[in-house]
Structure formats: structure tokens, C-alpha cells
Design a protein around this motif. Structure first.
Motif, short mmCIF file in Angstrom:
data_model
loop_
_atom_site.label_atom_id
_atom_site.label_comp_id
_atom_site.label_asym_id
_atom_site.label_seq_id
_atom_site.Cartn_x
_atom_site.Cartn_y
_atom_site.Cartn_z
N LEU A 142 0.88 -1.12 0.12
CA LEU A 142 -0.12 0.09 -0.08
C LEU A 142 0.75 1.20 0.13
CD1 LEU A 142 -3.13 0.74 0.28
CD2 LEU A 142 -2.40 1.10 2.65
N LEU A 143 2.01 1.20 0.84
CA LEU A 143 2.67 2.36 1.04
C LEU A 143 3.62 2.58 -0.17
CD1 LEU A 143 3.04 2.73 4.78
CD2 LEU A 143 1.39 3.99 3.37
N LEU A 144 4.09 1.76 -0.91
CA LEU A 144 5.13 1.83 -1.73
C LEU A 144 4.64 2.46 -3.10
CD1 LEU A 144 7.38 -1.22 -1.29
CD2 LEU A 144 7.76 0.91 -0.57
N ASN A 145 3.38 2.66 -3.20
CA ASN A 145 2.72 3.20 -4.29
C ASN A 145 3.06 4.94 -4.48
OD1 ASN A 145 0.40 4.89 -5.62
ND2 ASN A 145 0.22 2.78 -6.51
N PRO A 146 3.59 5.42 -5.36
CA PRO A 146 4.13 6.62 -5.52
C PRO A 146 2.83 7.69 -5.33
CG PRO A 146 5.17 5.44 -7.25
CD PRO A 146 4.20 4.42 -6.76
N ALA A 147 1.69 7.31 -6.08
CA ALA A 147 0.61 8.24 -5.92
C ALA A 147 0.27 8.41 -4.50
CB ALA A 147 -0.36 7.89 -6.83
N ARG A 148 0.27 7.08 -3.95
CA ARG A 148 -0.45 7.28 -2.32
C ARG A 148 0.71 7.96 -1.55
NH1 ARG A 148 -3.01 2.41 -4.25
NH2 ARG A 148 -1.10 0.85 -3.71
N LEU A 149 2.15 7.75 -1.79
CA LEU A 149 3.00 8.31 -1.20
C LEU A 149 2.97 9.92 -1.20
CD1 LEU A 149 6.21 6.19 -1.52
CD2 LEU A 149 4.83 6.60 0.54
N ARG A 150 2.51 10.18 -2.44
CA ARG A 150 2.16 12.02 -2.73
C ARG A 150 1.15 12.29 -1.76
NH1 ARG A 150 4.29 15.72 -4.60
NH2 ARG A 150 3.28 15.93 -6.56
N ALA A 210 -3.58 20.52 -6.14
CA ALA A 210 -2.04 20.49 -6.07
C ALA A 210 -1.24 19.30 -6.60
CB ALA A 210 -2.10 20.66 -4.16
N LEU A 211 -1.97 18.37 -6.91
CA LEU A 211 -1.31 17.11 -7.19
C LEU A 211 -2.03 16.73 -8.62
CD1 LEU A 211 -1.48 14.95 -4.08
CD2 LEU A 211 0.34 16.26 -4.87
N GLY A 212 -1.92 17.76 -9.37
CA GLY A 212 -2.59 17.66 -10.89
C GLY A 212 -2.11 16.61 -11.66
N GLU A 213 -1.01 15.90 -11.45
CA GLU A 213 -0.50 14.81 -12.18
C GLU A 213 -1.10 13.65 -11.82
OE1 GLU A 213 1.89 14.97 -8.57
OE2 GLU A 213 1.60 16.35 -9.92
N ILE A 214 -1.91 13.40 -10.80
CA ILE A 214 -2.69 12.21 -10.47
C ILE A 214 -4.16 12.42 -10.96
CG2 ILE A 214 -3.71 10.85 -8.39
CD1 ILE A 214 -1.21 11.81 -6.90
N PRO A 215 -4.68 11.69 -11.85
CA PRO A 215 -5.96 11.83 -12.31
C PRO A 215 -7.03 11.80 -11.23
CG PRO A 215 -4.66 10.32 -13.74
CD PRO A 215 -3.78 10.45 -12.49
N PRO A 216 -8.08 12.50 -11.31
CA PRO A 216 -9.08 12.69 -10.16
C PRO A 216 -9.56 11.31 -9.59
CG PRO A 216 -9.42 14.43 -11.85
CD PRO A 216 -8.29 13.57 -12.38
N ALA A 217 -9.92 10.41 -10.89
CA ALA A 217 -10.55 9.15 -10.41
C ALA A 217 -9.33 8.43 -9.74
CB ALA A 217 -10.88 8.58 -11.85
N SER A 218 -7.94 8.38 -10.11
CA SER A 218 -7.05 7.55 -9.39
C SER A 218 -6.86 8.32 -7.93
CB SER A 218 -5.79 7.71 -10.09
OG SER A 218 -5.85 7.11 -11.37
N LEU A 219 -6.94 9.70 -7.94
CA LEU A 219 -6.69 10.31 -6.48
C LEU A 219 -7.89 9.62 -5.64
CD1 LEU A 219 -5.62 13.49 -5.33
CD2 LEU A 219 -7.74 12.99 -4.73
N LEU A 222 -6.39 4.48 1.09
CA LEU A 222 -5.72 4.78 2.38
C LEU A 222 -6.42 5.14 3.62
CD1 LEU A 222 -3.47 7.39 0.67
CD2 LEU A 222 -2.60 5.41 1.84
N THR A 223 -7.93 5.20 3.26
CA THR A 223 -8.94 5.47 4.30
C THR A 223 -9.38 4.32 5.01
OG1 THR A 223 -9.78 7.55 3.34
CG2 THR A 223 -11.01 6.61 4.98
N GLU A 224 -9.56 3.24 3.98
CA GLU A 224 -9.72 1.83 4.46
C GLU A 224 -8.74 1.18 5.36
OE1 GLU A 224 -11.00 -0.14 0.73
OE2 GLU A 224 -12.87 0.58 0.81
N ALA A 225 -7.55 1.35 4.94
CA ALA A 225 -6.40 0.88 5.45
C ALA A 225 -6.03 1.83 6.88
CB ALA A 225 -5.24 1.26 4.79
N GLY A 226 -6.74 2.89 7.01
CA GLY A 226 -6.76 3.46 8.33
C GLY A 226 -5.53 4.54 8.17
#
Length: 174
Positions: free
Chosen positions: A10-18, A37-46, A53-57
Motif C-alpha cells: 500500500l505505501l510503496l505506491n508513488p501516488a499514495r505516497l504523494r 495541488a497534485l494535478g499529475e494524479i488523475p481525479p479518479a485515481s486520486l 488509504l482511508t480503508e487501511a486507516g
């Protein structure tokens, strides 16, 4: 809390780390704030990454506001669920073991050509303030995001890039 192996994945994903980095730096924010702020992450992906991240706590909802027929949530890092020193060590060790395993598989797979496969290893000791380091990590994240989730195509190969940061005492030869 999720299991250590799941935490590593879960934490090694670059988008989630951002996302986690942005929330840690800004305290809290809405998905709209992060999209801006993180425009390079598509909204659906964000939204998908926030849900994971919420489900994992690791992220918690701090407020909900009705806005234009929908509910706008405000998110923050859930400090209670972030890995403590022991968990953090396990996450790092688990990630390093996965990396070592992938190199072992690569070299044991028969005749390999590291130059042709563009295999590389690089390390550098950088003298940066926390602010400069955060800025550099943000720029690297932006660059990574630009190339993530590309569709298969002619000449494209799956490549693994790992970025590791560790403390380095000035008197050490890192």
C-alpha cells in the motif's frame, strides 16, 4: 491496522505516497484541494487511492460538508495508524527484501544483459534542508506520475524504479 506485507504494498505506491506527503505537509484537505495541488494524479485515481488509504486507516475523514448535492470530505493523516518505529522498520525491510528478490530472479533467469536492459544503481549523499528535500521529492513525484499507468505499446517494457531515502551522518561515507 493491516498486515505488514499489505502495508508495504500500500505505501510503496508513488501516488499514495504523494497524497500522504501532501496531507502531512498541509494538515488536511479535500480531494479537490489535492487534485489542484497534485494535478499529475488523475481525479479518479486520486479518489481510488484516498479510499484505499482511508480503508487501511492511514487517512481519516475529519469533516463532511454537503456541497452541490454531494458530500465533500476533508481528509487528514491518521497519526495513530501510521507505522511506528517497529512497523516502519518492517515496511522498509519488507520493501528491500522484495527488491533483493527481484534482482535475484533477474540474475538467475539465465543470460541477461544489464546494459541492454538498462539496469542501473545509483546513490548520492545530498546536503538539503527539510524544505529543499520536500521540494525535490515533490518534483520527483511529479516526474514519476507523468510516466505511471501508461498503456502497453510497441517497445514498452515494465520497469521497476525504487527511490529510497535514509539519514546519512556528515562524517559517514554514504
Amino acid at each position: 491496522m493491516i498486515e505488514t506485507n499489505d502495508t508495504v504494498n500500500l505505501l510503496l505506491n508513488p501516488a499514495r505516497l504523494r497524497i500522504l506527503g501532501w496531507l502531512a505537509q498541509n494538515g488536511e484537505g479535500t480531494a479537490a484541494d489535492m487534485i489542484s495541488a497534485l494535478g499529475e494524479i488523475p481525479p479518479a485515481s486520486l479518489y481510488r487511492h484516498l479510499k484505499l488509504l482511508t480503508e487501511a486507516g492511514f487517512v481519516k475523514v475529519t469533516a463532511e460538508e454537503k456541497k452541490r448535492g454531494t458530500v465533500q470530505k476533508t481528509y487528514a493523516v491518521n497519526q495513530k495508524e501510521m507505522p511506528d518505529n517497529d512497523d516502519c522498520r518492517e515496511v522498509i525491510y519488507g520493501g528491500l527484501l522484495k527488491l533483493l528478490s527481484s534482482f535475484r530472479e533477474y540474475f538467475e533467469a539465465g543470460s541477461r544483459d544489464p546494459a541492454a536492459d538498462m539496469l542501473m544503481y545509483s546513490t548520492a549523499a545530498l546536503l538539503l534542508s527539510d524544505e529543499e528535500f520536500g521540494e525535490m521529492i515533490g518534483e520527483l513525484g511529479t516526474t514519476f506520475e507523468k510516466y505511471l499507468n501508461r498503456a502497453p505499446g510497441e517497445g514498452r517494457k515494465m520497469r521497476l524504479m525504487t527511490l529510497i531515502s535514509s539519514p546519512c551522518k556528515e562524517d559517514m561515507q554514504c
